[in-house]
Design a protein around this motif. Structure first.
Motif, mmCIF file in Angstrom:
data_model
loop_
_atom_site.group_PDB
_atom_site.id
_atom_site.type_symbol
_atom_site.label_atom_id
_atom_site.label_comp_id
_atom_site.label_asym_id
_atom_site.label_seq_id
_atom_site.Cartn_x
_atom_site.Cartn_y
_atom_site.Cartn_z
ATOM 1 N N SER A 67 0.835 -1.195 0.000
ATOM 2 C CA SER A 67 0.000 0.000 0.000
ATOM 3 C C SER A 67 0.880 1.260 0.000
ATOM 4 C CB SER A 67 -0.959 -0.006 1.192
ATOM 5 O OG SER A 67 -0.243 -0.137 2.380
ATOM 6 N N LEU A 68 2.080 1.146 0.558
ATOM 7 C CA LEU A 68 2.992 2.294 0.510
ATOM 8 C C LEU A 68 3.586 2.460 -0.887
ATOM 9 C CD1 LEU A 68 4.878 1.966 3.935
ATOM 10 C CD2 LEU A 68 3.146 3.646 3.261
ATOM 11 N N GLN A 69 3.786 1.327 -1.581
ATOM 12 C CA GLN A 69 4.416 1.382 -2.900
ATOM 13 C C GLN A 69 3.431 1.770 -3.996
ATOM 14 O OE1 GLN A 69 7.787 0.691 -3.565
ATOM 15 N NE2 GLN A 69 7.973 0.781 -1.334
ATOM 16 N N SER A 70 2.167 1.325 -3.844
ATOM 17 C CA SER A 70 1.213 1.606 -4.915
ATOM 18 C C SER A 70 -0.085 2.127 -4.331
ATOM 19 C CB SER A 70 0.942 0.330 -5.714
ATOM 20 O OG SER A 70 -0.293 0.433 -6.384
ATOM 21 N N PRO A 71 -0.493 3.332 -4.715
ATOM 22 C CA PRO A 71 -1.719 3.916 -4.154
ATOM 23 C C PRO A 71 -2.960 3.104 -4.546
ATOM 24 C CG PRO A 71 -0.875 5.232 -5.990
ATOM 25 C CD PRO A 71 0.167 4.211 -5.685
ATOM 26 N N PHE A 72 -2.857 2.373 -5.644
ATOM 27 C CA PHE A 72 -4.010 1.617 -6.127
ATOM 28 C C PHE A 72 -4.257 0.352 -5.304
ATOM 29 C CE2 PHE A 72 -5.891 -1.388 -9.303
ATOM 30 C CZ PHE A 72 -7.108 -0.742 -9.429
ATOM 31 N N PHE A 73 -3.204 -0.131 -4.573
ATOM 32 C CA PHE A 73 -3.304 -1.433 -3.902
ATOM 33 C C PHE A 73 -4.500 -1.532 -2.973
ATOM 34 C CE2 PHE A 73 -2.406 -4.450 -0.485
ATOM 35 C CZ PHE A 73 -2.179 -5.586 -1.228
ATOM 36 N N LEU A 74 -4.718 -0.495 -2.150
ATOM 37 C CA LEU A 74 -5.799 -0.573 -1.163
ATOM 38 C C LEU A 74 -7.150 -0.122 -1.711
ATOM 39 C CD1 LEU A 74 -4.354 0.427 2.339
ATOM 40 C CD2 LEU A 74 -5.061 -1.816 1.505
ATOM 41 N N SER A 75 -7.233 0.156 -3.011
ATOM 42 C CA SER A 75 -8.529 0.553 -3.575
ATOM 43 C C SER A 75 -9.491 -0.621 -3.496
ATOM 44 C CB SER A 75 -8.361 0.979 -5.031
ATOM 45 O OG SER A 75 -8.088 -0.165 -5.822
ATOM 46 N N SER A 76 -10.775 -0.307 -3.362
ATOM 47 C CA SER A 76 -11.725 -1.396 -3.149
ATOM 48 C C SER A 76 -11.799 -2.283 -4.387
ATOM 49 C CB SER A 76 -13.100 -0.830 -2.789
ATOM 50 O OG SER A 76 -13.780 -0.411 -3.937
ATOM 51 N N ARG A 77 -11.570 -1.721 -5.549
ATOM 52 C CA ARG A 77 -11.601 -2.512 -6.767
ATOM 53 C C ARG A 77 -10.475 -3.541 -6.757
ATOM 54 N NH1 ARG A 77 -11.472 -0.801 -12.789
ATOM 55 N NH2 ARG A 77 -11.215 -2.884 -13.665
#
Ligand SMILES: Nc1ncnc2c1ncn2[C@@H]1O[C@H](COP(=O)(O)OP(=O)(O)OP(=O)(O)O)[C@@H](O)[C@H]1O
Ligand SMILES: [Mg+2]
Lengths: 423, 268
Positions: free
Chosen positions: A64-74
């Motif tokens: 989640s620190l490396q990629s902002p998309f990781f924690l997205s609900s999708r």
């Protein structure tokens, strides 16, 4: 068996006539545990899942620190669906691994059963529901066959399932048409992976989960209390119910922000709950642990060891078939590569790794239903996270392999320190 | 050599007939005659010691009495009538319990689970035969208390316990279902002298309560002669001699075991 049956109740009236003198401390010294060993015992018992959960948390934090998309609900929804196929096969493997056995044919079973399902619909005009049922039953029958063969001829299941896996790969190729693929679009099968439980229905599932957990924990607590056994309400009822509620609310709010709970995730959840009940509450579940712990002792205590084995393999086979169907639904078809391709490929290895990373012992006698969930989540997280970071497959393999070795090493160390191995 | 086999069916210490009786039992493994024409009787209220060299057939004999092995010939009589036991559960149903040489415990399970192994207290089948944990636990606690074994943890895996504690759990398991006969295969082999004495007391307690008890042991001098009423000596699959424990010395028993004739005498 004949003639005489003494009336027996499980109490010690045989020695009830003697008064109870004070306990003799010399005979059974109560163990003085060092703090280190006490911690090890906790980790080997109640807190078994702690290192794995900690590992998973670290992975999630990193990604989640490396990629902002990781924690997205999708993405999280995607990740869960990715974990389901591996997770369901791993769940079936838990039954077999608990016995100290292994099933190397599970991936092949998932492949051949999904291909058969597609063929029945495409060429015999069978309805999708019936085809699914036939495929799952076939998976269970194949598993039962493995178990029977291994117990009848005393062949190691490692060998039986290795051979059987190759045979099933061959059958799968024979079942497929010249094109090498059956399309499942428009058959209704694609709806399994393509549908979601949303809104009120999804919250109802959370309520249901909480009610079931509360019911089980409460009856345990009440029965303990009525038999005069210490039981803390907070630890044994409130805590598990709270954890279920919080986890349920968290998962459902995240998923509802996307499209809802993917149906495969619901299926996996239900299977997890049932497996967990079987393993922790029922006589069959206990038999699995007993056989895995000491098969000779189980046999002498009257447990029908062969039957238990056959049942475990049947469950593994049935669950593998179901996983194969879900995989087919996601990919909208079946092909040569269904079931991980020849030899089971990454699907087989990931399923075994998931169970083991999650804390199932390859030596039998130890593991939980939740092991399959945790292990599958770790593997899916590594795959998904590294994918987002654009890291190639070779590195994914390196990381997954290293995690497997690490997990087993931690596990063995805990066990050694707690004194439950090396006797 | 002299034996007292003709007297087997006669009265035991309580005046009753034998509760468990073997007549002409034989068993072969491949070419090995593990048991050849063995007669043996256990009476209610008595402790019978079964001794013999390694490989004499003691464990095999116990296994035929506990339903694990089917004898090739001969008959087993329980309370005067002939029985066929088709498995360990058949013996348990009759009231014959066994504590095995290797204890037969599942190290990964706790004391309660081991005590009830194979005979769990369960709810209805449609709920998957759910185990009644609380009830099992309180009954386990009750049995352990009666054996003065309160300090044994009910919830730790038995693999993490000491040899003596494991032995005690195995003994507690044998009396959980109010048996009429308990067979012990080397219950003191792995124990310190004090722990062995404790087991001896426990065994005597069982006999005093009217059970028939059989104990295999190699500890002739300290244990067998002290803790039993009658001693049966086996050699090469046969009963070689029988003694009343009160009338015999350890030397005489050992002599009979190794085949010397000196001091071999009859029990009755
Ligand atoms: N399952 C088996 N298969 C083949 N041979 C066996 C088996 N069980 C026992 N035997 C043989 O039968 C004989 C008697 O063995 P048994 O275990 O009864 O001896 P024992 O008197 O209990 O010896 P110990 O004092 O060493 O425990 C031995 O020769 C042994 O090798
Ligand atoms: Mg022996």
């Amino acid at each position: 068996m004949s003639t005489h049956h003494s009336t027996q109740s499980p109490t010690a009236t045989a020695v009830a006539t003697t008064p109870d003198p004070p306990a003799d401390p010399a005979a059974t010294p109560s163990p003085r545990l060092t703090p280190r060993r006490r911690l090890a015992e906790l980790l080997a018992g109640d807190l078994r899942a702690l290192p794995v959960v900690a590992g998973l948390t670290v992975l999630v934090l990193i990604f989640s620190l490396q990629s902002p998309f990781f924690l997205s609900s999708r993405n999280l929804s995607n990740l869960l669906v990715q974990a389901v196929v591996t997770g369901i096969i791993a769940l079936g493997l838990v039954f077999v691994l608990l016995l100290g056995e292994i099933d190397l044919s599970v991936a092949a079973i998932s492949g051949v059963c999904s291909v058969l399902m597609a063929k029945l619909m495409a060429e015999a005009g069978m309805s999708s529901v019936l085809a699914v049922v036939v495929a799952v039953v076939l998976g269970a029958v194949i598993g039962a066959f493995t178990g029977s063969w291994a117990t009848r001829f005393l062949v190691p299941t490692f060998v039986v399932t290795l051979g059987l896996g190759l045979i099933l790969n061959g059958v799968q190729l024979q079942l497929l048409p010249r094109t090498g693929r059956y399309n499942l679009l428009g058959t209704g099968i694609e709806d399994i992976a393509g549908s979601y439980v949303t809104g009120a229905a999804s919250w109802l599932l959370v309520v249901l989960a909480v009610v079931v957990v509360a019911g089980l924990k409460l009856t345990h607590h009440q029965r303990k209390a009525s038999h005069g056994i210490d039981s803390s309400v907070v630890k044994n009822v409130v805590l598990p119910v709270a954890v279920t509620a919080v986890a349920g609310v968290l998962v459902v709010s995240v998923l509802d922000a996307n499209a809802g709970i993917p149906t495969p995730v619901v299926i996996f959840g239900v299977l997890l709950a049932i497996t967990s009940y079987i393993l922790t509450e029922t006589r069959f579940g206990l038999s699995l642990y007993a056989v895995g712990g000491n098969a000779e002792a189980a046999l002498r205590s009257g447990i029908k060891v062969n039957r238990v084995k056959i049942a475990a393999f049947a469950l593994a086979g049935g669950l593998a078939a179901l996983a194969g169907i879900i995989a087919a639904s996601r990919l909208l078809g079946v092909s040569v590569s269904s079931g991980g391709g020849i030899g089971g490929g990454a699907l087989l290895l990931n399923a075994i790794a998931a169970a083991v990373i999650g804390g199932v012992s390859l030596f039998g006698g130890r593991g939980r239903a939740s092991s399959a969930l945790l292990g599958a989540l770790i593997i899916a997280t590594v795959g998904n996270g590294l994918n987002l970071l654009g890291v190639s497959t070779d590195v994914q393999l390196l990381v997954t392999g290293a995690l497997l070795v690490l997990a087993v090493t931690v596990d063995r160390s805990v066990e050694r320190l707690s004194g439950s191995v090396g006797r | 050599m002299t034996t007292a086999q003709a007297d087997h069916a006669s009265a035991g210490p309580t005046g009753a007939g034998p509760i468990l009786e073997l007549r002409g039992i034989s068993k072969t493994f491949g070419g090995v005659h593990a048991l050849a024409d063995v007669d043996l009787a256990i009476h209610p209220g008595e402790v019978v010691g079964l001794v013999g060299d390694n490989g004499a057939g003691k464990s095999t004999l116990v296994k035929t009495m506990s339903g694990i092995l089917r004898p090739d010939g001969g008959e087993i009589r329980f309370k005067g009538s002939r029985v066929e036991m088709d498995g360990p559960n058949a013996a348990k149903k009759l009231g014959i319990q066994t504590v095995y040489q290797d204890l037969a415990l599942c190290d990964n399970l706790d004391a309660v689970q081991n005590l009830f192994l194979g005979r769990e207290l369960t709810g209805p089948r449609f709920l998957g035969s759910r185990i009644k944990r609380a009830e099992s636990e309180s009954r386990a606690r009750e049995v352990l208390r009666k054996l003065r074994l309160d300090s044994i943890s009910l919830t730790r895996p038995v693999g993490a316990m000491s040899g003596g504690q494991r032995q005690n759990i195995a003994i507690a398991r044998s009396i959980l279902w109010t048996p009429e006969v308990v067979l012990f295969d080397e219950p003191t082999a792995a124990l310190s002298h004090t722990a062995a004495e404790q087991v001896g007391k426990l065994i005597r307690q069982l006999a005093d309560d009217g059970l028939g008890v059989l104990v295999i042991s190699h500890d002739i001098h300290q244990f067998v002669v002290e803790a039993t009423d009658r001693i049966v000596v086996m050699r090469l699959g046969r009963v070689a001699a029988e003694f009343r424990s009160a009338d015999v010395t350890g030397e005489q028993v050992v002599n009979a075991m190794v085949g010397g004739n000196k001091g071999v005498n009859s029990a009755r």
